[in-house]
Design an enzyme around this catalytic site. Structure first.
Site, mmCIF file in Angstrom:
data_model
loop_
_atom_site.group_PDB
_atom_site.id
_atom_site.type_symbol
_atom_site.label_atom_id
_atom_site.label_comp_id
_atom_site.label_asym_id
_atom_site.label_seq_id
_atom_site.Cartn_x
_atom_site.Cartn_y
_atom_site.Cartn_z
ATOM 1 N N ARG A 158 21.120 28.718 16.518
ATOM 2 C CA ARG A 158 20.739 27.355 16.901
ATOM 3 C C ARG A 158 19.292 27.394 17.370
ATOM 4 N NH1 ARG A 158 24.202 25.874 14.269
ATOM 5 N NH2 ARG A 158 26.097 24.748 14.781
ATOM 6 N N GLU A 213 15.160 20.194 14.816
ATOM 7 C CA GLU A 213 15.475 20.032 13.391
ATOM 8 C C GLU A 213 16.174 18.715 13.074
ATOM 9 O OE1 GLU A 213 18.156 23.517 13.033
ATOM 10 O OE2 GLU A 213 19.699 22.111 12.386
ATOM 11 N N HIS A 261 18.403 25.175 7.623
ATOM 12 C CA HIS A 261 19.813 25.220 8.042
ATOM 13 C C HIS A 261 20.746 25.333 6.830
ATOM 14 C CE1 HIS A 261 22.316 24.228 11.795
ATOM 15 N NE2 HIS A 261 23.059 24.908 10.952
HETATM 16 P P1 NAI Z 1 31.675 33.282 17.737
HETATM 17 O O1 NAI Z 1 32.233 32.332 18.725
HETATM 18 O O2 NAI Z 1 32.615 34.076 16.865
HETATM 19 O O3 NAI Z 1 30.724 34.332 18.477
HETATM 20 C C1 NAI Z 1 29.785 33.987 19.434
HETATM 21 C C2 NAI Z 1 29.607 35.192 20.324
HETATM 22 O O4 NAI Z 1 28.522 34.914 21.220
HETATM 23 C C3 NAI Z 1 30.850 35.521 21.185
HETATM 24 O O5 NAI Z 1 31.204 36.868 21.024
HETATM 25 C C4 NAI Z 1 30.371 35.222 22.600
HETATM 26 O O6 NAI Z 1 30.966 36.075 23.577
HETATM 27 C C5 NAI Z 1 28.882 35.475 22.469
HETATM 28 N N1 NAI Z 1 28.091 34.906 23.556
HETATM 29 C C6 NAI Z 1 28.406 33.867 24.372
HETATM 30 N N2 NAI Z 1 27.424 33.706 25.278
HETATM 31 C C7 NAI Z 1 26.496 34.647 25.032
HETATM 32 C C8 NAI Z 1 25.269 35.004 25.640
HETATM 33 N N3 NAI Z 1 24.809 34.354 26.719
HETATM 34 N N4 NAI Z 1 24.566 36.021 25.115
HETATM 35 C C9 NAI Z 1 25.032 36.711 24.044
HETATM 36 N N5 NAI Z 1 26.197 36.433 23.437
HETATM 37 C C10 NAI Z 1 26.921 35.406 23.921
HETATM 38 O O7 NAI Z 1 30.654 32.435 16.842
HETATM 39 P P2 NAI Z 1 30.132 32.757 15.374
HETATM 40 O O8 NAI Z 1 31.053 32.190 14.375
HETATM 41 O O9 NAI Z 1 29.769 34.195 15.287
HETATM 42 O O10 NAI Z 1 28.801 31.841 15.346
HETATM 43 C C11 NAI Z 1 27.671 32.158 16.137
HETATM 44 C C12 NAI Z 1 26.712 30.998 16.071
HETATM 45 O O11 NAI Z 1 26.188 30.863 14.750
HETATM 46 C C13 NAI Z 1 27.339 29.625 16.356
HETATM 47 O O12 NAI Z 1 27.382 29.358 17.747
HETATM 48 C C14 NAI Z 1 26.433 28.682 15.641
HETATM 49 O O13 NAI Z 1 25.458 28.229 16.556
HETATM 50 C C15 NAI Z 1 25.752 29.530 14.578
HETATM 51 N N6 NAI Z 1 26.046 29.084 13.210
HETATM 52 C C16 NAI Z 1 25.012 28.807 12.373
HETATM 53 C C17 NAI Z 1 25.228 28.377 11.071
HETATM 54 C C18 NAI Z 1 24.103 28.106 10.115
HETATM 55 O O14 NAI Z 1 24.339 27.562 9.024
HETATM 56 N N7 NAI Z 1 22.859 28.455 10.421
HETATM 57 C C19 NAI Z 1 26.596 28.173 10.579
HETATM 58 C C20 NAI Z 1 27.622 28.559 11.541
HETATM 59 C C21 NAI Z 1 27.346 28.964 12.803
#
Ligand code: NAI
Length: 328
Positions: A230, A259, A291
């Site tokens: 993000r 964005e 994105h």
């Molecule tokens: P997820 O929920 O599986 O993993 C997120 C991880 O971040 C968790 O392990 C959590 O403990 C950790 N986390 C929470 N707070 C944190 C902090 N302060 N510092 C470090 N780690 C922390 O989510 P997933 O599926 O891996 O997605 C991650 C991110 O990717 C989403 O939040 C979303 O913003 C982004 N995303 C981007 C897309 C794109 O098209 N560019 C598409 C889908 C997701």
């Protein structure tokens, strides 16, 4: 159930159009205060990351009888959850559609930045086969810091280990699976030791501007920074200063703080008004995509499948799935 699909693109019609048993109406407008009245007569709205689903919009939707906001994406930081709860509007999402899509796109940015693919492509088309300016580095043996070891962080770490990289992870709740893929370290250690930093954590109050001037100061000179998560995770102005000073050697972005008014639409006939974004575009060592990390056939099919399941659950009054962020 009648669903108004806001912000609908050709590919949304292609994939969501197959949803059986639902009356979908595709609306090109983004959802915001001005367009919310278009939801009149619908039971639910289907939205994307750059729709505005804040309190005034939810208030209007609720008054129009809309009972469901079905997000066709994972993130919901554009939805005022407290307002939805107060108004009794259900909110669901698609928490996971293809972690591989996003992780692989992050790797694409790494490879493009390192091996100067865009510049090489342009040169060869001009019959310029010189190599000056195209020098890369071996990924093998480099240290990659993964911030956020969830589904996408894990998929990314797996790929980078395949290149022969050493992997580090910072995650306040690191899972066993991730700990087997990367060495858990503090954020300070990750900044200090990584040749490549890739952000895969959600945007929360605690993570807003995680990459700020202070963090950048702790990173290796010439570090490669990748953000497919993000835009708000990065203080863009601080990053621009770090690019100017050479602290950041390479920057790959699929997301940008501001964005919302830019990405997903063809603005090629207009004048770019965002001076910060314009400055980013001037650096030769910056690659930005709009994105698109999620944008694979498999991901769109999965988004449609989960959205259909969400609608079924909503109609059945079953909000037990983890896809429901707010149950009415
Ligand atoms: P997820 O929920 O599986 O993993 C997120 C991880 O971040 C968790 O392990 C959590 O403990 C950790 N986390 C929470 N707070 C944190 C902090 N302060 N510092 C470090 N780690 C922390 O989510 P997933 O599926 O891996 O997605 C991650 C991110 O990717 C989403 O939040 C979303 O913003 C982004 N995303 C981007 C897309 C794109 O098209 N560019 C598409 C889908 C997701």
């Amino acid at each position: 159930m009648k669903l108004a699909v806001f912000n609908a693109k050709r590919y949304d019609r292609l994939y969501l159009g197959d949803l059986e048993d639902w009356h979908l109406t595709f609306i090109e407008a983004h959802l915001n205060e001005q367009s919310a009245p278009l939801a009149a007569g619908f039971d639910g709205v289907c939205c994307f990351v750059n729709d505005i689903v804040d309190e005034p919009v939810l208030q209007q939707l609720s008054e129009l009888g809309v009972k469901l906001v079905a997000m066709r994406c994972a993130g919901y930081n554009n939805v005022d959850i407290a307002a939805a709860e107060r108004l009794g509007v259900a909110v669901c999402r698609v928490p996971e559609y293809s972690p591989y899509a996003v992780a692989e796109h992050a790797v694409a940015l790494v490879l493009d930045l390192n091996r100067h693919i865009r510049r090489a492509y342009a040169r060869v088309r001009e019959q310029d086969y010189s190599l000056d300016g195209l020098l890369g580095f071996d990924l093998h043996g480099k240290t990659v810091g993964v911030v956020g070891g969830g589904k996408i962080g894990q998929a990314f770490a797996r790929i980078m280990r395949g290149f022969g990289c050493r992997t580090l992870v910072y995650d306040p709740a690191v899972s066993e699976t991730m700990a087997a893929l990367a060495e858990p370290v503090s954020l300070e250690q990750l900044w200090a030791h990584s040749d490549i930093v890739s952000l895969h954590c959600p945007l929360l109050e605690a993570t807003r501007h995680l990459v700020n001037a202070n963090a950048l100061q702790q990173m290796q000179p010439g570090v490669m920074l990748i953000n497919t998560s993000r835009g708000g995770l990065i203080d863009t102005r601080a990053v621009i200063e770090a690019l100017k000073s050479g602290r950041i050697g390479y920057l790959g972005l699929d997301v940008y703080e501001e964005e919302a008014g830019l990405f997903f639409d063809d603005l090629s006939e207009g004048i770019l008004q965002d001076d910060v974004f314009a400055r980013l575009l001037t650096f030769p060592n910056v690659v930005i995509t709009g994105h698109q990390a999620f944008f694979t056939r498999e991901a769109l099919a999965e988004i449609a499948r989960v959205t259909q399941q969400n609608l079924q659950d909503f109609v059945a009054g079953d909000y037990s799935a983890d896809t429901f962020v707010v149950a009415p």
